[in-house]
Each structure stands twice: as structure tokens, then as C-alpha cells.
Design a protein around this motif. Structure first.
Motif, PDB file in Angstrom:
ATOM      1  N   MET A   1      24.924  25.861  13.633  1.00 37.33           N
ATOM      2  CA  MET A   1      24.607  25.823  12.210  1.00 37.33           C
ATOM      3  C   MET A   1      25.738  25.132  11.454  1.00 37.33           C
ATOM      4  O   MET A   1      26.909  25.475  11.612  1.00 37.33           O
ATOM      5  N   ASP A   3      27.935  24.612   8.333  1.00 38.08           N
ATOM      6  CA  ASP A   3      28.243  25.405   7.156  1.00 38.08           C
ATOM      7  C   ASP A   3      28.282  24.529   5.907  1.00 38.08           C
ATOM      8  O   ASP A   3      29.017  23.556   5.840  1.00 38.08           O
ATOM      9  N   HIS A  46      20.299  25.472   2.540  1.00 35.57           N
ATOM     10  CA  HIS A  46      20.520  26.785   3.185  1.00 35.57           C
ATOM     11  C   HIS A  46      21.943  27.283   2.958  1.00 35.57           C
ATOM     12  O   HIS A  46      22.609  27.732   3.880  1.00 35.57           O
ATOM     13  N   TYR A  47      22.424  27.135   1.726  1.00 40.78           N
ATOM     14  CA  TYR A  47      23.780  27.627   1.445  1.00 40.78           C
ATOM     15  C   TYR A  47      23.811  29.152   1.402  1.00 40.78           C
ATOM     16  O   TYR A  47      22.946  29.788   0.816  1.00 40.78           O
ATOM     17  N   THR A  48      24.800  29.741   2.098  1.00 40.45           N
ATOM     18  CA  THR A  48      25.067  31.173   1.917  1.00 40.45           C
ATOM     19  C   THR A  48      26.562  31.348   1.706  1.00 40.45           C
ATOM     20  O   THR A  48      27.352  30.675   2.365  1.00 40.45           O
ATOM     21  N   PRO A  49      26.942  32.247   0.797  1.00 38.37           N
ATOM     22  CA  PRO A  49      28.379  32.468   0.601  1.00 38.37           C
ATOM     23  C   PRO A  49      28.984  32.938   1.924  1.00 38.37           C
ATOM     24  O   PRO A  49      28.387  33.735   2.635  1.00 38.37           O
ATOM     25  N   ASN A  50      30.120  32.432   2.272  1.00 40.26           N
ATOM     26  CA  ASN A  50      30.768  32.810   3.517  1.00 40.26           C
ATOM     27  C   ASN A  50      31.428  34.174   3.357  1.00 40.26           C
ATOM     28  O   ASN A  50      32.446  34.320   2.693  1.00 40.26           O
ATOM     29  N   SER A  51      30.842  35.177   3.972  1.00 43.77           N
ATOM     30  CA  SER A  51      31.344  36.532   3.726  1.00 43.77           C
ATOM     31  C   SER A  51      32.685  36.774   4.409  1.00 43.77           C
ATOM     32  O   SER A  51      33.419  37.678   4.059  1.00 43.77           O
ATOM     33  N   PHE A  52      33.008  35.967   5.421  1.00 43.53           N
ATOM     34  CA  PHE A  52      34.331  36.128   6.011  1.00 43.53           C
ATOM     35  C   PHE A  52      35.386  35.576   5.070  1.00 43.53           C
ATOM     36  O   PHE A  52      36.477  36.092   4.954  1.00 43.53           O
ATOM     37  N   ALA A  53      35.043  34.489   4.335  1.00 47.18           N
ATOM     38  CA  ALA A  53      35.967  33.937   3.351  1.00 47.18           C
ATOM     39  C   ALA A  53      36.138  34.921   2.201  1.00 47.18           C
ATOM     40  O   ALA A  53      37.241  35.199   1.762  1.00 47.18           O
ATOM     41  N   ASN A  55      35.967  37.946   2.347  1.00 42.69           N
ATOM     42  CA  ASN A  55      36.810  39.004   2.865  1.00 42.69           C
ATOM     43  C   ASN A  55      38.300  38.734   2.687  1.00 42.69           C
ATOM     44  O   ASN A  55      39.072  39.633   2.373  1.00 42.69           O
ATOM     45  N   LEU A  56      38.711  37.487   2.876  1.00 48.85           N
ATOM     46  CA  LEU A  56      40.139  37.178   2.742  1.00 48.85           C
ATOM     47  C   LEU A  56      40.620  37.437   1.330  1.00 48.85           C
ATOM     48  O   LEU A  56      41.766  37.795   1.107  1.00 48.85           O
ATOM     49  N   SER A  61      35.855  44.057   4.357  1.00 51.74           N
ATOM     50  CA  SER A  61      34.893  43.426   5.258  1.00 51.74           C
ATOM     51  C   SER A  61      33.504  44.020   5.071  1.00 51.74           C
ATOM     52  O   SER A  61      32.541  43.525   5.614  1.00 51.74           O
ATOM     53  N   LYS A  62      33.417  45.108   4.297  1.00 46.51           N
ATOM     54  CA  LYS A  62      32.143  45.817   4.100  1.00 46.51           C
ATOM     55  C   LYS A  62      31.517  46.173   5.449  1.00 46.51           C
ATOM     56  O   LYS A  62      30.297  46.198   5.610  1.00 46.51           O
TER      57      LYS A  62
END
Lengths: 341, 341
Positions: A1, A3, A46-53, A55-56, A61-62
Motif C-alpha cells: 500500500m 502511503d 484513500h488517505y488515512t491519518p497515520n496513527s503511528f505518526a 502516536n509520536l 498508542s490507544k
């Protein structure tokens, strides 16, 4: 995929990254036209916010970690069920690991979860674990931690427990009230606190009723399995044919006992009454139906998650959290296996 | 928890960040003295590599998502057990979600996992799901996906299945071989593929043996529960007292049937033979012991994870992956509930 980043959307539309970010968050200072253009392109790509980013930035991290001894254990399946539902309601995902009752795996899994930067850890200890280094490490690192069911009394963290001594005392008192005079105990392994406490509860009930404690009437499980119950039932009959009651560490083992008695035609409860612990589903449908101690697994899962949530919130707000212990009530469920006249 | 960075260790020791990083990875071009100093300080400061940061670089989260209909279902507990063990052996953690058999929750959970940037998704569909948009979205985004057990035949992804039609055919043929002539079927809900296929297998077995199919002998579960089995057993006896065999969608429901027959003294298998599906633990210990179709849950979990791993590896190496379907064998396990002379 591939990004898709905010930058690509910004470049394509010829606007700033800040504007793209604000548009996606529906800020009032971005025009409706721009918002529509950004949303449309974001969807197309198909943009999705990068949840790992994310997190920083937020240091969250939920995600929480859950370590249990055995997924296949009816009681723990119930707990998993309650925890993942409760976590999801509160926006948390749950990584589940099983220690298979070994200290070695449990240590490795704690390390994995720490490295994964989970926001908190829920754990029910393996039969081999005490308040060992890997658990102290979680506390030292100030990672929210809740132990449930199989805990270490020494651990400096929140706990959700039942009073195993009292519950076991009540189970054995119930056998005595039904007229049992020679009561065997099939206990759990030597180390885990709940097996120790249930054993103490058994001894206390005998003592209270002036029945002499006989260590030969205590049989110790290694695997806590159906097969062990079946085997110990045979041994108890061979060693002490006048036994008239058995208190068993958990329903799975107790059903093994009943199954042996069914095979050789021992009448339960007339000849020997049997009581288990935990209220497994199987206990309601087995013939004879098994009397047991109801352990509130659903409530335990919900309480454990909410206690962890409270600590995670304190942590986020940088306020002090004092560990708590929640003790849940248990009840004796009387069914056919102890229903003497 | 305060996050310790490589920079802090570098500053404290007066060396470069690169040297710290190399020392922690045990590179040969760093002196033993430096390595020891770095390791000692890293331990003292509770340094852990930030796996979310690592993720931004490698684009891997080493985490997969698993969505199943119900944790408490014996078959799925077995699957979870196999998948988390297999994933851990391969360095992956598993986030588990349960759809509670609803399309709505399943959709939400797919979105959560996509946002979490899991490396791949394993799913067993809810009773309400087909190859809907949320599943197409996973494929469109090129996120590795494996469906198992409850699948959509239309889905363009890898699958691990059993041949439900053939397995059901064999179960009903077994009842016929034991002399059953009027066989009822307690089936699963209308939508899920496995319930449809087992129903088709039932019809085909009747047809092959020149037994007329009677739609009135088919009873449809909504919840697929013990209680429904108990209730349908009562209805079958009232509607068709000469029924001599029942093929039941799953063991939990079949045990409900047996439990009702035990209560009212119907002889199994002499009067009515019963066969289930899935080989739940309870089937081995119930009286009478239940004949069933062995569904290889452990093998299914392992195959599903390994198929996902294959796709994730292709993805990482940017090579083309062609979806595969693995079909696992099933067997009839003959126990007391069909053991007619």
C-alpha cells in the motif's frame, strides 16, 4: 500500500500542508470550497491519518496489552470478551498474548508490549510467576498496570480479585451443611496465589467445623485438566473409599471427576457430593449438573479495564495515581452434584 | 513514562547518535568499551527503541488484526489460540476484535485496523456480512487479507476453508448408514455461506439416498445457541414424532438437543440419532457423547496466519502475490449419539 501524505494532497491542490490538515479537521478558518476539494481528493487517494505518526506526537498508542495464561480456558475467554468490548467502547485496541502458564513466555511478552509502547498492560499471571523482575520493570517504567484474578500480593499496582479463601471456605461449608464428613480437595499447583488461597479456605472450613485436616486427602493438579480430574477421582476412591465430598479447584477438573463417577456408577451426590469453582458453561449442562462458585468473569474484565483507563488518564494528565484493589463478590451456585436431601 | 532517546544517551556519553545506535545493534566497528558504556546507560535509563518510530521508517507495524464473530465460541477460541501463537513465533502481535455477528461492528473494526496501519488482516465474517464495501476497501488498499471459515466466495483474497457441503453430506450419509430414514436438520441463519453449504450438503445426501426432502423438517437457528437446540428438539418431537435422526449446524446446539432428550427420557441413538458439527470440547464429555464433524481449528489458524505472512512478505519485497485458497480436510467422529447396532 502506498502511503498518501498530507504533502501530496497539498502539492496536488497547490495549497499549504497546514491548510490540508485544517480542512480535514473541519477548522472554521478554511473555506467550504477548499474543504470539499481536500476531502474529495483524500477520499480518491484513500488517505488515512497515520496513527503511528499521531502516536509520536501525543505519546499515546490507544492500544493496550493483555497477557493471560490460556485463551482456551472458559473463564479467560469470558474475560477477553469483556475486556475487548470495554476497550473498544473507550477507543482502545487490545493486543492479546497467552503465556501458556510459563514464566519464560510471560517475560518475553511483557518486553514485547513495552517495546510496542502500549498505553497500559492488563495481566493475569502464569502459574510460575510471582512479583518477578519483568513485572517490577512495568511499574518502574511507570506504565499503567492492572493484575486480575491470578495476581501477586506483593505487586505495587492495581488489582481486581475475588476473595479466594472466603469463596473456598463457603464451598466447603456448603458440603459440610449437606452432611459431608470426609472431604477431599483436588487443588491447583503449588505456586499460584489463587490455588494457595482456595486450599487455605478448605482447611479453615474443616477447622471451623471440628473436622480433622488430613493432608492425604489433598490431591495436587499439575495441568488443571479434565483428565486429571478423571484420574484423581479414581485415586480418591482407591485411597479413601469412604470419602463423601470433594471440593475441586475448577469446574473443568470437577467435570472430569463426575465423568469417572458416571462411568463406574458412583451416585452423585448420594455417595459423594462434588463442588467446583468458576461456573464454566459446561457445569450447567453436564449430567449431573455441577454445583460451583460463581466467579464474576464479565465484571472482572470490565473492572480491570476501567481501572487501567483511570490510571492511563492520570498518566496523560500527569496527575498522581494511587493503585487500587477491587474485590468482587462470589456466590455458591447449588446444582444437582450437591443437592442431597 | 519519560521517553529516553538515543540523543540523550549520546549527549551524556559525549559520543555521536550513530555510535550509540551502532553500539546497541552490536556493530563490529564500535569498541567493546563503548558498547558496554552505552548498554549500561541504556539499561539504567530504561531505554527501549521506539517501535512506533521504527514503524515510520520500515512502514511495518509488525502487528496484524484479527476480526472474529465471537471470542466465546469454542471453535474461535481455538483459532485465536493457534493464530496468536503462530504470529508470536514470527514476530507479530495480534489485535483481536469481535464483531458479535453484526455487519455494523465489523465495518467499524476494519476501519480501526486500517487506521492503525496493521500489516495485514485476518477475518472470519459475521452472519450479516457478504463481500461488502469495507472488505473491498481492504483489497483496494492492497492490505494483505485472509478470510477463514466464514468467508465470502466472491472476495478477491486468500481463504482457508473446509468443504462444508461435503462435510455435511458425510454427516447425513453417516446417519443414513446407521438406519435413519426421517432426518431433520437444525440449520444456521439464512445468510452465512457455511450455513447455506451445510444445508445443501444435507439435501444432497437425502437425494443421493432417494429420501424425499421435506422443508418442514428444517429448523433455522437465529442465535445458534444451546437454548435453541433445546427448544427445537421439543418442536421436532411435537411436529414429527417419527423423526429418527437430526443433523445439527454445530455442537453447542446439538448438546441443547441432547439435553432436552435426556430430560424427557428419549433414547439416543436408539430412538433418535444426533450428529453435530465442529467437535467442541463439550461433545467428548457430555452424556451421551456426541458424534460430530471434526473441523481442524488449530490447522485453520496456522494456515490462515501463514498465508497472510506470505502475502505480507510479498508486499514488503514488492513482488506480486496471487490469492490462494486452502481447503482443509474434515472427518466424521463417531461417538455414542449415533452408535446404533
Amino acid at each position: 500500500m502506498k502511503d498518501i501524505t498530507l504533502k501530496e494532497i497539498a502539492t496536488t491542490l497547490g495549497i499549504s500542508i497546514t491548510t490540508v490538515s485544517k480542512a480535514l479537521k473541519n477548522y472554521p478558518d478554511v473555506s467550504l470550497k477548499t474543504k470539499n476539494a481536500v476531502t474529495e481528493l483524500a477520499q480518491k487517494l484513500h488517505y488515512t491519518p497515520n496513527s503511528f505518526a499521531v502516536n509520536l506526537r501525543t505519546k499515546e498508542s490507544k492500544t493496550i496489552g493483555l497477557i493471560i495464561p490460556e485463551v482456551l480456558h472458559h473463564f479467560f475467554s469470558n474475560i477477553i470478551n469483556a475486556i475487548i468490548d470495554e476497550a473498544e467502547k473507550n477507543g482502545y485496541l487490545v493486543i492479546i498474548l497467552q503465556s501458556n502458564e510459563t514464566l519464560e513466555l510471560e517475560k518475553k511478552q511483557v518486553e514485547l508490549l513495552i517495546n510496542k509502547r502500549v498505553d497500559g498492560i492488563l495481566i493475569s499471571l502464569s502459574n510460575e510467576s510471582n512479583y518477578d523482575e519483568h513485572l517490577k520493570e512495568i511499574v518502574n517504567r511507570n506504565i499503567p498496570l492492572v493484575m486480575f484474578d491470578k495476581i501477586s500480593k506483593l505487586a505495587k499496582c492495581s488489582k481486581v480479585i475475588i476473595d479466594d479463601q472466603k469463596a473456598a471456605f463457603n464451598a466447603v461449608q456448603h458440603l459440610i451443611d449437606k452432611g459431608c464428613k470426609k472431604i477431599a480437595h483436588i487443588r491447583g499447583p503449588e505456586n499460584p496465589q489463587n490455588a494457595i488461597d482456595r486450599y487455605i479456605g478448605y482447611k479453615k472450613a474443616l477447622e471451623k467445623n471440628n473436622i480433622a485436616f488430613d493432608p492425604k486427602l489433598v490431591y495436587t493438579c499439575e495441568k488443571v485438566s479434565f483428565e486429571e480430574g478423571h484420574e484423581f477421582a479414581k485415586q480418591i476412591l482407591a485411597d479413601h473409599p469412604d470419602t463423601d465430598g470433594i471440593f475441586v479447584i475448577t469446574d473443568l477438573v470437577a467435570v472430569g471427576v463426575l465423568s469417572y463417577f458416571n462411568e463406574i456408577g458412583i451416585k452423585v451426590p448420594d455417595q459423594i457430593a462434588v463442588i467446583g469453582f468458576s461456573n464454566w458453561f459446561i457445569s450447567q449442562v453436564f449430567t449431573p449438573k455441577l454445583s460451583t462458585v460463581d466467579q464474576p468473569s464479565n465484571e472482572m474484565g470490565i473492572s480491570a479495564f476501567n481501572l487501567l483507563l483511570e490510571e492511563m488518564n492520570c498518566h496523560k494528565e500527569k496527575t498522581v495515581f494511587t493503585p487500587k484493589t477491587i474485590e468482587l463478590d462470589t456466590n455458591i451456585i447449588v446444582r444437582e452434584s450437591t443437592m442431597k436431601l
